[in-house]
Design a protein around this motif. Sequence first.
Motif, PDB file in Angstrom:
ATOM      1  N   TYR B 210       3.381  -0.018  11.420  1.00 43.59           N
ATOM      2  CA  TYR B 210       2.704   0.975  10.580  1.00 43.59           C
ATOM      3  C   TYR B 210       2.251   0.332   9.274  1.00 43.59           C
ATOM      4  CZ  TYR B 210       3.681   5.491  12.865  1.00 43.59           C
ATOM      5  OH  TYR B 210       3.712   6.571  13.700  1.00 43.59           O
ATOM      6  N   GLY B 211       3.210  -0.418   8.685  1.00 46.68           N
ATOM      7  CA  GLY B 211       2.926  -1.021   7.383  1.00 46.68           C
ATOM      8  C   GLY B 211       1.666  -1.849   7.417  1.00 46.68           C
ATOM      9  N   ARG B 212       1.583  -2.675   8.451  1.00 49.90           N
ATOM     10  CA  ARG B 212       0.438  -3.569   8.557  1.00 49.90           C
ATOM     11  C   ARG B 212      -0.863  -2.785   8.721  1.00 49.90           C
ATOM     12  NH1 ARG B 212      -1.644  -5.854  13.034  1.00 49.90           N
ATOM     13  NH2 ARG B 212      -0.007  -4.811  14.198  1.00 49.90           N
ATOM     14  N   VAL B 213      -0.857  -1.824   9.659  1.00 51.25           N
ATOM     15  CA  VAL B 213      -2.088  -1.088   9.950  1.00 51.25           C
ATOM     16  C   VAL B 213      -2.501  -0.204   8.771  1.00 51.25           C
ATOM     17  CG1 VAL B 213      -3.180   0.558  11.496  1.00 51.25           C
ATOM     18  CG2 VAL B 213      -1.623  -1.140  12.404  1.00 51.25           C
ATOM     19  N   PHE B 214      -1.509   0.425   8.138  1.00 49.92           N
ATOM     20  CA  PHE B 214      -1.823   1.243   6.955  1.00 49.92           C
ATOM     21  C   PHE B 214      -2.530   0.393   5.917  1.00 49.92           C
ATOM     22  CE2 PHE B 214      -0.273   4.756   8.733  1.00 49.92           C
ATOM     23  CZ  PHE B 214       0.928   5.329   8.332  1.00 49.92           C
ATOM     24  N   SER B 215      -1.981  -0.789   5.720  1.00 48.01           N
ATOM     25  CA  SER B 215      -2.555  -1.658   4.705  1.00 48.01           C
ATOM     26  C   SER B 215      -3.997  -2.014   5.055  1.00 48.01           C
ATOM     27  CB  SER B 215      -1.678  -2.912   4.594  1.00 48.01           C
ATOM     28  OG  SER B 215      -2.324  -3.886   3.883  1.00 48.01           O
ATOM     29  N   GLU B 216      -4.222  -2.347   6.347  1.00 46.80           N
ATOM     30  CA  GLU B 216      -5.588  -2.680   6.749  1.00 46.80           C
ATOM     31  C   GLU B 216      -6.503  -1.474   6.620  1.00 46.80           C
ATOM     32  OE1 GLU B 216      -5.061  -4.128  10.692  1.00 46.80           O
ATOM     33  OE2 GLU B 216      -4.078  -5.974  10.034  1.00 46.80           O
ATOM     34  N   TRP B 217      -5.992  -0.329   6.991  1.00 50.83           N
ATOM     35  CA  TRP B 217      -6.788   0.897   6.940  1.00 50.83           C
ATOM     36  C   TRP B 217      -7.133   1.234   5.496  1.00 50.83           C
ATOM     37  CZ3 TRP B 217      -4.490   6.225   8.834  1.00 50.83           C
ATOM     38  CH2 TRP B 217      -5.486   7.213   8.746  1.00 50.83           C
ATOM     39  N   SER B 218      -6.172   1.046   4.594  1.00 46.18           N
ATOM     40  CA  SER B 218      -6.396   1.449   3.214  1.00 46.18           C
ATOM     41  C   SER B 218      -7.573   0.704   2.618  1.00 46.18           C
ATOM     42  CB  SER B 218      -5.141   1.191   2.380  1.00 46.18           C
ATOM     43  OG  SER B 218      -4.955  -0.184   2.206  1.00 46.18           O
ATOM     44  N   ALA B 219      -7.903  -0.450   3.205  1.00 48.78           N
ATOM     45  CA  ALA B 219      -8.999  -1.242   2.667  1.00 48.78           C
ATOM     46  C   ALA B 219     -10.330  -0.509   2.775  1.00 48.78           C
ATOM     47  CB  ALA B 219      -9.074  -2.579   3.388  1.00 48.78           C
ATOM     48  N   ILE B 220     -10.469   0.351   3.805  1.00 52.06           N
ATOM     49  CA  ILE B 220     -11.762   1.021   3.951  1.00 52.06           C
ATOM     50  C   ILE B 220     -11.768   2.425   3.370  1.00 52.06           C
ATOM     51  CG2 ILE B 220     -12.511  -0.277   5.965  1.00 52.06           C
ATOM     52  CD1 ILE B 220     -11.611   2.061   7.703  1.00 52.06           C
ATOM     53  N   GLU B 221     -10.633   2.872   2.890  1.00 49.19           N
ATOM     54  CA  GLU B 221     -10.586   4.234   2.364  1.00 49.19           C
ATOM     55  C   GLU B 221     -10.679   4.231   0.844  1.00 49.19           C
ATOM     56  OE1 GLU B 221     -10.568   7.014   3.945  1.00 49.19           O
ATOM     57  OE2 GLU B 221     -10.316   6.248   5.973  1.00 49.19           O
ATOM     58  N   LYS B 222     -11.275   5.302   0.314  1.00 55.55           N
ATOM     59  CA  LYS B 222     -11.354   5.383  -1.156  1.00 55.55           C
ATOM     60  C   LYS B 222     -10.217   6.219  -1.695  1.00 55.55           C
ATOM     61  CE  LYS B 222     -16.343   4.832  -1.089  1.00 55.55           C
ATOM     62  NZ  LYS B 222     -17.120   5.795  -0.314  1.00 55.55           N
ATOM     63  N   GLU B 223     -10.262   7.525  -1.403  1.00 54.34           N
ATOM     64  CA  GLU B 223      -9.210   8.375  -1.985  1.00 54.34           C
ATOM     65  C   GLU B 223      -7.868   8.139  -1.320  1.00 54.34           C
ATOM     66  OE1 GLU B 223     -13.018  11.017  -2.255  1.00 54.34           O
ATOM     67  OE2 GLU B 223     -11.755  10.629  -0.497  1.00 54.34           O
ATOM     68  N   MET B 224      -7.931   7.872  -0.029  1.00 51.85           N
ATOM     69  CA  MET B 224      -6.654   7.728   0.704  1.00 51.85           C
ATOM     70  C   MET B 224      -6.026   6.363   0.501  1.00 51.85           C
ATOM     71  SD  MET B 224      -6.578   9.712   4.225  1.00 51.85           S
ATOM     72  CE  MET B 224      -7.594   8.666   5.217  1.00 51.85           C
ATOM     73  N   GLY B 225      -6.831   5.421   0.019  1.00 51.98           N
ATOM     74  CA  GLY B 225      -6.404   4.020  -0.004  1.00 51.98           C
ATOM     75  C   GLY B 225      -5.060   3.761  -0.634  1.00 51.98           C
ATOM     76  N   ASP B 226      -4.892   4.253  -1.878  1.00 49.86           N
ATOM     77  CA  ASP B 226      -3.640   3.936  -2.573  1.00 49.86           C
ATOM     78  C   ASP B 226      -2.440   4.513  -1.849  1.00 49.86           C
ATOM     79  OD1 ASP B 226      -5.183   4.227  -5.838  1.00 49.86           O
ATOM     80  OD2 ASP B 226      -4.815   2.487  -4.546  1.00 49.86           O
ATOM     81  N   GLY B 227      -2.562   5.767  -1.473  1.00 51.61           N
ATOM     82  CA  GLY B 227      -1.459   6.427  -0.778  1.00 51.61           C
ATOM     83  C   GLY B 227      -1.063   5.663   0.472  1.00 51.61           C
ATOM     84  N   HIS B 233       3.862   0.046   2.467  1.00 53.27           N
ATOM     85  CA  HIS B 233       4.917  -0.775   1.880  1.00 53.27           C
ATOM     86  C   HIS B 233       6.290  -0.202   2.211  1.00 53.27           C
ATOM     87  CE1 HIS B 233       7.402  -2.744  -1.100  1.00 53.27           C
ATOM     88  NE2 HIS B 233       7.710  -1.578  -1.595  1.00 53.27           N
ATOM     89  N   HIS B 234       6.398   1.114   2.117  1.00 55.29           N
ATOM     90  CA  HIS B 234       7.692   1.732   2.419  1.00 55.29           C
ATOM     91  C   HIS B 234       8.071   1.572   3.882  1.00 55.29           C
ATOM     92  CE1 HIS B 234       8.341   3.260  -1.538  1.00 55.29           C
ATOM     93  NE2 HIS B 234       7.161   3.833  -1.561  1.00 55.29           N
ATOM     94  N   MET B 235       7.060   1.607   4.748  1.00 54.05           N
ATOM     95  CA  MET B 235       7.349   1.384   6.166  1.00 54.05           C
ATOM     96  C   MET B 235       7.918  -0.007   6.377  1.00 54.05           C
ATOM     97  SD  MET B 235       6.689   4.084   7.906  1.00 54.05           S
ATOM     98  CE  MET B 235       7.401   4.925   6.526  1.00 54.05           C
ATOM     99  N   ASP B 236       7.364  -0.984   5.632  1.00 56.50           N
ATOM    100  CA  ASP B 236       7.891  -2.346   5.752  1.00 56.50           C
ATOM    101  C   ASP B 236       9.338  -2.400   5.299  1.00 56.50           C
ATOM    102  OD1 ASP B 236       4.748  -3.880   4.795  1.00 56.50           O
ATOM    103  OD2 ASP B 236       5.611  -3.491   6.772  1.00 56.50           O
ATOM    104  N   VAL B 237       9.620  -1.726   4.190  1.00 58.42           N
ATOM    105  CA  VAL B 237      10.995  -1.687   3.687  1.00 58.42           C
ATOM    106  C   VAL B 237      11.924  -1.091   4.745  1.00 58.42           C
ATOM    107  CG1 VAL B 237      12.521  -0.582   2.006  1.00 58.42           C
ATOM    108  CG2 VAL B 237      10.370  -1.576   1.263  1.00 58.42           C
ATOM    109  N   TYR B 238      11.453   0.001   5.330  1.00 59.91           N
ATOM    110  CA  TYR B 238      12.240   0.679   6.375  1.00 59.91           C
ATOM    111  C   TYR B 238      12.554  -0.270   7.518  1.00 59.91           C
ATOM    112  CZ  TYR B 238      13.367   4.384   9.782  1.00 59.91           C
ATOM    113  OH  TYR B 238      13.969   5.192  10.708  1.00 59.91           O
ATOM    114  N   ALA B 239      11.507  -0.955   7.984  1.00 59.66           N
ATOM    115  CA  ALA B 239      11.695  -1.850   9.126  1.00 59.66           C
ATOM    116  C   ALA B 239      12.662  -2.976   8.788  1.00 59.66           C
ATOM    117  CB  ALA B 239      10.356  -2.423   9.566  1.00 59.66           C
TER     118      ALA B 239
END
Lengths: 367, 402
Positions: B210-227, B233-239
């Motif tokens: 999740y962490g990896r894909v979220f990060s890649e996805w956030s690159a193309i999003e404007k409002e959603m990007g930061d979230g 990052h939290h998913m990575d911590v979890y894993a």
Amino acid sequence: DASLTEVNSFSPSVPISPSSMINQYKFEDAPELRDLFITVDDPESHVTAIETFITYRVVTKTTRGEFDSSEYEVRRRYQDFLWLKSKLEEAHPTLIIPPLPEKFIVKGMVERFSDEFIETRRKALHKFLNRIADHPTLTFNEDFKIFLTAQAWELSSHKKQGPGLLSRMGQTVRAVASSVRGAVKNRPETFTEMNNYMETFSQKINLLDKIAHRIYKEERDYLNEMKEYGPVHTLWSASEEGVADSLKGVAGCLDRCCRATEKRMAALAEHLLPILHEYVLYSEILMGVLRRRDQIQGELDSKVDALANKKTENDLFSEEIGKLEDKVERANNALKADWDRWKQNMQWDMRSTFTNVAENNLRYYEE
Amino acid sequence: MEDCLAKKMEITVSEAEKRTGRNAMNIQETYTAYLIETRAVESQSEGPCAPVESLWRRYSEFELLRNYLSVTYPHIVVPPLPEKRADFVWHKLSADNMDPDFVERRRIGLESFLLRVASHPVLCQDKIFYAFLMQESGWKEMVNETGFQLKADSRLKALNATFRVKNPDKRFTELKHYSDELQSVISHLLRVRARVADRLYGVYKVHGNYGRVFSEWSAIEKEMGDGLQSAGHHMDVYAASIDDILEEEEHYADQLKEYLFYAEALRAVCRKHELMQYDLEMAAQDLTSKKQQCEELATGTVRTFSLKGMTSKLFGQETPEQREAKIKVLEEQIQEGEEQLKSKNLEGRDFVKSAWADIERFKEQKNHDLKEALISYAVMQISMCKKGIQVWTNAKECFSKM
């Protein structure tokens, strides 16, 4: 009130103004302003000499004037939904038509008539109709109205009307031809951006869908092992004296953990997985919409080129071109507006879905 | 436990070191040596600290010590050693004896062994044990000189040999059943736990994707990007959190394993009792038959069929002198036998008494230890859940900001 009438008088030939766009958003966010309520339920199996199929009950409640009655109940089968979708696509090639559940999932090895499959499909069909109802343009589509209100025989006869198979094929041929001719030139920047976005989005959403399924599977495996864990402790407590109570206590807790895990899994299946799947389908739809927009533009461009080359019969041509330009303009605007709307929705969906997942996990851990 | 060694002395197994050397067959081998540190404890906390003494021992020497103790104190439930080879591993754990995590867990197990022996009221007074802690060179010879291997009853080594014992102490029979059950149930539990750990690992690790894909996805999003990005990052911590969690759980598994092996030691004591009882019954039987023979010879009646009786009937009676001689021999044997039986009986009763005392002590220790282990396991689970709550609360916040 004012917003409602503005929307009611909306016609495809008028480009959308920003203010009306805002009103459309409000129209969605405030369900009290909704005047069309649809439910899909009660799947029933029908057996004929040739085939067996499922019909679903579609109940519509409305206060709209153009509907003769305020309540309708009809039965529809999957084929009917397919028909509706293709009619909508025909009428509004550059609007984003919501996805239908797939015909038959071979990969998931789900029985065509299993309860699980039927239920998943029913939910998706329900969502499909409601998304159309929420769409500012599509909700007033005539075929949509007929779909919701016509009796079975009325619907069949209506289906038989309309552009025949041949003309539809002709359209497809032209579409393919124009796409081959490289409709990508003259594409406004916005749409190139959209295209790039969609490519990445599609990739990512597919990945997320796979990940979510994988997590579901891992959780199921975990649950299966956990189911044995509690009983082992109970077994042990049978041979112990001093520690028996502690062991039984642990066994009880482990069983509760199992139940919490089951809840978590159910929530995943109910909320996250369907949404991700829907957006996987959406990404395909959007790519299609962008392609169609390119086609329309392609038509315009080729006519413009032809004009540039011919320089005769200006009036006729320019009228035609004018029409095409309008068409393109409309298409573009429709798409843009719809796109923004879709993105808003998507954002909202993703937000609520993932928040939901987080909440479920919290609940799980708290238990 | 007033005078036990553990109170007078601090014992730790503080380090482990890889070594190479030549073994008994002069073949080069790699093994791990463990550093045992001891220090006398002053009764007053004010006094100057005594110097730390230390020596190195390897696993095989621990084994030798334990074998010696088992043979020399057959009525004691001797604390077990940590496992020789890694068992009940789930897939991420290596089964390699040289793996640093395994070595570390073994170090802890060896320390626990020494502490248990040192806290045992009987065992801690053993001189060989003391020498094990204090005297590096010549210890092996010292052990072998005790000749304990001769005392070891080879019959005990045949694990499945059954002795037809007519009157075993019921408590021991029950105890043996209990030790079998304990072994079986703990093995089962450890197996299931290993499988559960494996699956849990899977669940956590996939969330890392999740962490990896979220990060890649956030690159193309404007409002959603930061979230998206911070949620990822939290998913990575979890894993990542699962690694520590499962490592801690290994220590819990080791605590259970100790009692798995303790069950073995318990069983050994039961079997020693069985053996003693068997010898006793055999001796008693032998005595009875000799007495019978004596009686028959004396009275001339043949109560039971015997080949001798038949042959003497066939080939003629013995002379009275012969008979007298035989009776005399038998009477001597009977005398000896009765004395032996008496001492065996005494031995047997002593054994049962002292063994049972130690078993009661063991039972209390076991209940206490198991309760503590279960509690610590529960604490671990709670901590795991708390971490989970934290991660998902953070993630939820990020999601709601999308």
